[in-house]
Design an enzyme around this catalytic site. Structure first.
Site, short mmCIF file in Angstrom:
data_model
loop_
_atom_site.label_atom_id
_atom_site.label_comp_id
_atom_site.label_asym_id
_atom_site.label_seq_id
_atom_site.Cartn_x
_atom_site.Cartn_y
_atom_site.Cartn_z
N GLU A 24 7.68 21.29 8.87
CA GLU A 24 8.79 21.99 8.19
C GLU A 24 8.74 21.80 6.68
O GLU A 24 8.01 20.93 6.17
CB GLU A 24 10.13 21.52 8.74
CG GLU A 24 10.39 20.03 8.51
CD GLU A 24 11.86 19.68 8.40
OE1 GLU A 24 12.55 20.29 7.56
OE2 GLU A 24 12.30 18.78 9.13
N LYS A 158 19.47 10.63 12.05
CA LYS A 158 20.15 9.58 11.29
C LYS A 158 21.57 9.45 11.79
O LYS A 158 22.18 10.43 12.21
CB LYS A 158 20.21 9.98 9.81
CG LYS A 158 18.86 10.01 9.14
CD LYS A 158 19.04 10.07 7.61
CE LYS A 158 17.71 9.92 6.91
NZ LYS A 158 17.01 11.18 6.73
N1 PSU Z 1 17.62 15.00 8.84
C1 PSU Z 1 16.78 14.18 8.17
N2 PSU Z 1 15.91 14.72 7.27
C2 PSU Z 1 15.88 16.07 7.02
C3 PSU Z 1 16.79 16.92 7.73
C4 PSU Z 1 17.63 16.34 8.64
O1 PSU Z 1 16.79 12.99 8.40
O2 PSU Z 1 15.09 16.52 6.17
C5 PSU Z 1 16.75 18.40 7.50
C6 PSU Z 1 15.91 19.10 8.60
O3 PSU Z 1 15.23 20.19 8.03
C7 PSU Z 1 16.99 19.60 9.54
C8 PSU Z 1 18.09 19.96 8.59
O4 PSU Z 1 16.60 20.70 10.33
O5 PSU Z 1 18.06 18.94 7.61
C9 PSU Z 1 19.42 20.05 9.28
O6 PSU Z 1 20.37 20.61 8.43
P1 PSU Z 1 21.80 21.03 8.99
O7 PSU Z 1 22.46 19.75 9.39
O8 PSU Z 1 22.48 21.70 7.84
O9 PSU Z 1 21.55 21.94 10.16
#
Ligand code: PSU
Ligand code: MN
Length: 308
Positions: A24, A158
């Protein structure tokens, strides 16, 4: 694949490669600071190659979903200030304006599916946020896992998230969460979450077998393979929890909402734990994509002997 092809552009290495592993780009643009983000993006591709598989880093550029990026694109994603964070809902919007977009787990899974890639290695999954009962903040990563057939290798999520609710949601949506050489859901920086998992695999072949059976049965959707951080990078649970509570308090105070929540929390946790957490983040990413490469290779085996 009809008109989808109009929006998909595969790099040469991806077109010619086998055992593809999707990577990603939100982690590059919004998850890690410069220059570690660029170093990590390159290192992850190299880890995949060293294991004999093919990396396919995914992002949006010039009205195309690019699957397999060159150095100039990785650099732009790592350095430009206004890179869009693209989840499922943002795909058509950012493609239409021909913007530069970094894909989340959800959007990367969908792009991987379009490119016929079955395996995706990353760091952390989005999930159900703490307080989601009132905010409704549940990552689109989870609904994507419910519908798109890709194996996501990650270090769990996390604990900025409510990990128990995240697991409940995945159960409701029919998504297997497999502990890789562990019986406990890892919490990203730490192998400890106190939350037990019912499924476990100890080899890439076991994961490949579960995936094959799931998809043979016509069960839609993805699979989560949760890998603890490597032992030398595993941080103490207490230390991380302290940093995370401070980050959550800061987000609350700043009134952050919507798609900005996760990048805000990632940044706040990083500032709270400077140094060590960044090392852990990079180490677990490399570890995860290495395992992803092994799973991609295992999926190439036809596996029929197991069913005789
Ligand atoms: N959690 C992490 N590192 C990240 C992300 C999440 O520890 O880089 C990123 C990933 O790309 C994940 C996104 O898909 O954040 C999720 O965002 P949201 O909670 O807005 O869906
Ligand atoms: Mn959200």
């Amino acid at each position: 694949m009809g008109t989808q092809e109009n929006y998909l552009q595969l790099g040469t290495e991806v077109r010619e490669g086998t055992a593809l592993v999707a990577l990603e780009s939100t982690v590059i643009s919004h998850g890690l600071p410069y220059p570690q983000n660029l170093e990590t993006a390159r290192a992850l591709e190299d880890v995949v190659r060293q294991r004999g598989a093919t990396p396919a880093t995914i992002a949006l550029l010039d009205g195309k979903i690019r699957v397999g990026l060159g150095q100039p694109e990785l650099e732009r994603l790592a350095t430009e200030k206004d890179v869009a964070k693209v989840s499922r809902r943002d795909l058509p919007v950012v493609l239409a304006r021909r913007g530069l977009g970094a894909t989340t787990v959800a959007a990367t899974m969908y792009a991987a599916y379009l490119a016929n890639i079955k395996v995706f290695g990353t760091g952390g999954l989005g999930g159900v946020h703490r307080g989601a009962t009132t905010t409704f903040d549940i990552s689109a990563d989870l609904t994507e896992l419910a519908r798109t057939p890709v194996i996501v290798i990650c270090a769990g999520a996390k604990s900025i998230l409510d990990l128990s609710l995240t697991l409940e949601y995945l159960e409701t949506q029919g998504v297997p969460v497999i502990g890789y050489r562990t019986d406990e859901l890892p919490a990203f920086y730490t192998s400890r979450s106190g939350i037990g998992l019912e499924a476990r695999a100890d080899t890439p072949e076991e994961v490949a077998r579960i995936a094959r059976i799931k998809w043979d049965l016509g069960l839609s959707g993805g699979i989560v393979v949760a890998v603890p951080p490597p032992p030398e990078a595993d941080l103490p649970y207490q230390e991380i929890e302290k940093a995370i509570s401070r980050a959550l308090a800061a987000a609350d105070k700043a009134g952050v909402k919507g798609k900005a929540v996760t990048p805000f929390l990632l940044n706040a946790v990083r500032l709270e734990t400077e140094g060590k957490s960044l090392e852990t983040n990079m180490a677990l990413l490399k570890n995860n994509v290495g395992i992803a490469a092994e799973i991609a290779l295992a999926l190439l085996g036809n596996g029929t002997e197991e069913f005789i």
